[in-house]
Design an enzyme around this catalytic site. Structure first.
Site, PDB file in Angstrom:
ATOM      1  N   TYR A  60       0.622  -1.170   0.152  1.00  0.00           N
ATOM      2  CA  TYR A  60       0.051   0.007  -0.053  1.00  0.00           C
ATOM      3  C   TYR A  60       0.748   1.387   0.198  1.00  0.00           C
ATOM      4  O   TYR A  60       1.721   1.329   0.551  1.00  0.00           O
ATOM      5  CB  TYR A  60      -0.634   0.342   1.300  1.00  0.00           C
ATOM      6  CG  TYR A  60      -1.755  -0.456   1.113  1.00  0.00           C
ATOM      7  CD1 TYR A  60      -3.493   0.594   0.137  1.00  0.00           C
ATOM      8  CD2 TYR A  60      -3.015  -1.307   1.578  1.00  0.00           C
ATOM      9  CE1 TYR A  60      -4.374   0.450  -0.460  1.00  0.00           C
ATOM     10  CE2 TYR A  60      -4.393  -1.585   1.463  1.00  0.00           C
ATOM     11  CZ  TYR A  60      -4.503  -0.376   0.342  1.00  0.00           C
ATOM     12  OH  TYR A  60      -5.682  -0.849  -0.068  1.00  0.00           O
ATOM     13  N   GLU A  96      -0.530   4.422  -1.026  1.00  0.00           N
ATOM     14  CA  GLU A  96      -1.199   5.934  -1.012  1.00  0.00           C
ATOM     15  C   GLU A  96      -0.332   6.951  -0.631  1.00  0.00           C
ATOM     16  O   GLU A  96       0.432   7.455   0.523  1.00  0.00           O
ATOM     17  CB  GLU A  96      -2.640   6.011  -0.318  1.00  0.00           C
ATOM     18  CG  GLU A  96      -3.704   5.295  -0.961  1.00  0.00           C
ATOM     19  CD  GLU A  96      -4.104   4.635   0.618  1.00  0.00           C
ATOM     20  OE1 GLU A  96      -3.289   3.921   0.670  1.00  0.00           O
ATOM     21  OE2 GLU A  96      -5.724   4.329   0.682  1.00  0.00           O
ATOM     22  N   ASP A 150      -5.103  13.044 -25.949  1.00  0.00           N
ATOM     23  CA  ASP A 150      -5.316  11.936 -25.354  1.00  0.00           C
ATOM     24  C   ASP A 150      -4.132  10.863 -26.458  1.00  0.00           C
ATOM     25  O   ASP A 150      -4.792  10.320 -27.473  1.00  0.00           O
ATOM     26  CB  ASP A 150      -6.434  11.444 -25.404  1.00  0.00           C
ATOM     27  CG  ASP A 150      -6.670   9.804 -24.728  1.00  0.00           C
ATOM     28  OD1 ASP A 150      -5.276   9.056 -25.321  1.00  0.00           O
ATOM     29  OD2 ASP A 150      -8.175   9.717 -23.874  1.00  0.00           O
ATOM     30  N   THR A 156      -2.593   5.701 -22.568  1.00  0.00           N
ATOM     31  CA  THR A 156      -2.474   4.411 -21.762  1.00  0.00           C
ATOM     32  C   THR A 156      -1.219   4.114 -21.596  1.00  0.00           C
ATOM     33  O   THR A 156      -0.168   4.824 -22.837  1.00  0.00           O
ATOM     34  CB  THR A 156      -3.139   3.406 -22.868  1.00  0.00           C
ATOM     35  OG1 THR A 156      -2.576   3.462 -23.432  1.00  0.00           O
ATOM     36  CG2 THR A 156      -4.746   3.821 -22.652  1.00  0.00           C
ATOM     37  N   LYS A 189      -0.443  -0.103 -24.743  1.00  0.00           N
ATOM     38  CA  LYS A 189      -0.503  -0.291 -26.896  1.00  0.00           C
ATOM     39  C   LYS A 189       0.640  -0.042 -27.044  1.00  0.00           C
ATOM     40  O   LYS A 189       1.329  -0.656 -26.955  1.00  0.00           O
ATOM     41  CB  LYS A 189      -1.516   1.254 -27.576  1.00  0.00           C
ATOM     42  CG  LYS A 189      -2.993   0.675 -26.558  1.00  0.00           C
ATOM     43  CD  LYS A 189      -3.697   1.806 -27.156  1.00  0.00           C
ATOM     44  CE  LYS A 189      -4.916   1.302 -26.111  1.00  0.00           C
ATOM     45  NZ  LYS A 189      -5.878   2.626 -24.996  1.00  0.00           N
ATOM     46  N   ARG A 198      -0.073  -3.232 -18.916  1.00  0.00           N
ATOM     47  CA  ARG A 198      -1.905  -2.019 -18.758  1.00  0.00           C
ATOM     48  C   ARG A 198      -1.697  -1.384 -17.485  1.00  0.00           C
ATOM     49  O   ARG A 198      -1.674  -1.272 -16.714  1.00  0.00           O
ATOM     50  CB  ARG A 198      -2.956  -3.458 -18.133  1.00  0.00           C
ATOM     51  CG  ARG A 198      -4.383  -2.765 -18.683  1.00  0.00           C
ATOM     52  CD  ARG A 198      -4.877  -4.440 -19.033  1.00  0.00           C
ATOM     53  NE  ARG A 198      -5.124  -4.761 -20.024  1.00  0.00           N
ATOM     54  CZ  ARG A 198      -5.218  -4.398 -21.201  1.00  0.00           C
ATOM     55  NH1 ARG A 198      -6.197  -3.073 -21.894  1.00  0.00           N
ATOM     56  NH2 ARG A 198      -4.395  -5.026 -22.602  1.00  0.00           N
TER      57      ARG A 198
HETATM   58  N1  DSN Z   1     -10.126   0.236 -25.550  1.00  0.00           N
HETATM   59  C1  DSN Z   1      -9.524   1.088 -26.536  1.00  0.00           C
HETATM   60  C2  DSN Z   1      -8.957   0.401 -27.644  1.00  0.00           C
HETATM   61  O1  DSN Z   1      -9.190  -1.059 -27.856  1.00  0.00           O
HETATM   62  O2  DSN Z   1      -8.652   1.321 -28.639  1.00  0.00           O
HETATM   63  C3  DSN Z   1      -9.211   2.338 -25.645  1.00  0.00           C
HETATM   64  O3  DSN Z   1      -9.943   2.292 -24.762  1.00  0.00           O
END
Ligand code: DSN
Length: 439
Positions: free
Chosen positions: A58, A60, A204, A230, A233, A239
């Site tokens: 933990y 925080e 984004d 994110t 990707k 993730r």
């Molecule tokens: N689920 C993601 C995508 O496939 O682009 C976006 O959040």
């Protein structure tokens, strides 16, 4: 912990039911062609850190200011994650705690806006994202949403309309970027519109983050007030999400520190929106795994890899065009290709199902001006990060398009499907994935 020498022995010995499920997933990932544009395969070091003991802690708060003792090592990991993220994106601020891209977007919006303020984001059906103002998402419920769209002719953002809408509705923030936009995000043009109407600009970059980090995609930093992403990707990390800013500045809303009366920096407000605003304990194993992935992305070979992702997508796009597929915007600058299947007489849903039976994983996707519902759709989205990670190149891209075309042109035929499945297996066997974990 994952050991590539004796993988998952503890799980195997104590919970064979879950062990078998895990092994089936390892095998599925190995034996299918993963073309979902938002997915990728992490390295063994990232997998080890994500499966490591920091899941127990933990923490925080933020490094040096936690609500719990025993944080010295997770502090080291989070500091490294922040430093590496700032180096990677050449920026002055990074918060690596958001559990996901949606959490990062929620924190950014809640910092820059009050409930009821007007936001402008790309329409979901035109390549945007749920968190950019969809009525079924918090962003559509908490804020007044004006969606901009792409032009029917070009498939790219219609900046004339976008500017008109911005002048009429005076959004407090404009969000650029999305989840199915095959072209470079036009940060500079969005900045001009934002300046004309006095709006903040948020980017984004969840999809192209790995391309941005390597300079293949333009950087949002000189243009945007806040940037979210994110980490899993094109960036090929675990993730998770992250918030970045080019430079930290004093907040323009007059928020002051209670004791000193000093005007707070925007970074302080963002940090407190993430925790305690919308999250509790950070996922320290994932933050540490982000640090590992950022370290990988800082190496020169990551640029070669990111360029290969784009080269592969462009090879695939050209092969699709040669087979008379319609591509939204006519091609791609990135890792994403959005295919309009309308004139092939096949829905996105039917294509996704048939391809899945043949061992090729894609997702059905709305195309701009789609007349079908999001559950059926007229299009499908494909992407190249995952197959590039496996080492595939030009020959495989042409072969895969050929296989996709065989399935889509003969969608009801099980024999075609079986034949394609067997070719998919052969390709996968030549580019093994995580074999040490299940062989
Ligand atoms: N689920 C993601 C995508 O496939 O682009 C976006 O959040």
């Amino acid at each position: 912990m994952v050991s590539t020498k004796e993988p998952y022995t503890f799980l195997q010995n104590t919970d064979s039911e879950l062990y078998d499920i895990l092994m089936r997933e390892v095998s599925r990932e190995d034996h299918t062609l993963e073309l979902i544009a938002s997915e990728n395969f992490v390295s063994y070091p990232v997998l080890e850190m994500a499966g490591g003991v920091m899941t127990n802690k933990y923490a925080e708060g933020y490094p040096g200011a936690r609500y719990y003792g025993g944080c010295e090592h997770v502090d080291e990991a989070e500091n490294l994650a922040r430093e590496r993220a700032q180096k990677l994106f050449n920026c002055g601020y990074a918060n690596v705690q958001p559990h996901s891209g949606s959490q990062a977007n929620m924190a950014a919006l809640m910092t820059f806006l009050n409930v009821g303020d007007t936001i402008m984001g790309l329409d979901l059906a035109h390549g945007g994202h749920l968190t950019h103002g969809s009525p079924v998402n918090f962003s559509g419920k908490l804020y007044n949403v004006v969606s901009y769209q792409v032009s029917r002719e070009t498939g790219r953002v219609n900046f004339d309309e976008c500017r008109k809408q911005a002048k009429e509705h005076k959004p407090k923030i404009i969000i650029c970027g999305g989840s199915a936009y095959p072209r470079f995000i036009e940060f500079e043009q969005f900045r001009e519109i934002a300046d004309e109407v006095g709006a903040f600009l948020m980017a984004d970059i969840a999809h192209p983050a790995g391309l941005v980090a390597t300079g293949i995609h333009p950087s949002p930093m000189p243009y945007c007030d806040v940037v979210t992403t994110t980490t899993h990707k094109t960036l090929r990390g675990p993730r998770g999400g992250m918030i970045l800013m080019d430079k930290d500045v004093e907040n323009p809303w007059g928020v002051v520190a209670p004791k000193s009366g000093r005007t707070k920096m925007i970074s302080e407000l963002l940090n407190s929106t993430v925790m305690p605003g919308i999250q509790g304990g950070p996922l320290m194993h994932i933050i540490a795994a982000k640090a590992v992935a950022f370290g990988e992305a800082l190496k020169p070979e990551f640029k070669t890899y990111a360029q290969q992702i784009v080269d592969n997508a462009q090879t695939m796009a050209n092969a699709l065009l040669e087979k008379d597929y319609q591509l939204v915007s006519g091609g791609t600058d990135t890792h994403v290709i959005l295919i309009d299947l309308t004139h092939k007489g096949v829905t996105g849903k039917a294509a996704e199902k048939a391809l899945e039976r043949a061992g090729i994983t894609v997702n059905k996707n709305m195309v701009p001006f789609d007349e079908r519902s999001p559950f059926v759709t007229s299009g499908m989205r494909v992407g190249t990060p995952a197959i590039t990670t496996r080492g595939m190149g030009k020959n495989e891209m042409n072969h895969i398009v050929d296989l996709i075309d065989q399935v889509i042109s003969d969608i009801e035929n099980d024999t075609t499907n079986d034949r394609v499945k067997s070719e998919v297996n052969t390709i996968c066997d030549s580019f093994p994935l995580y074999r040490e974990l299940h062989d």
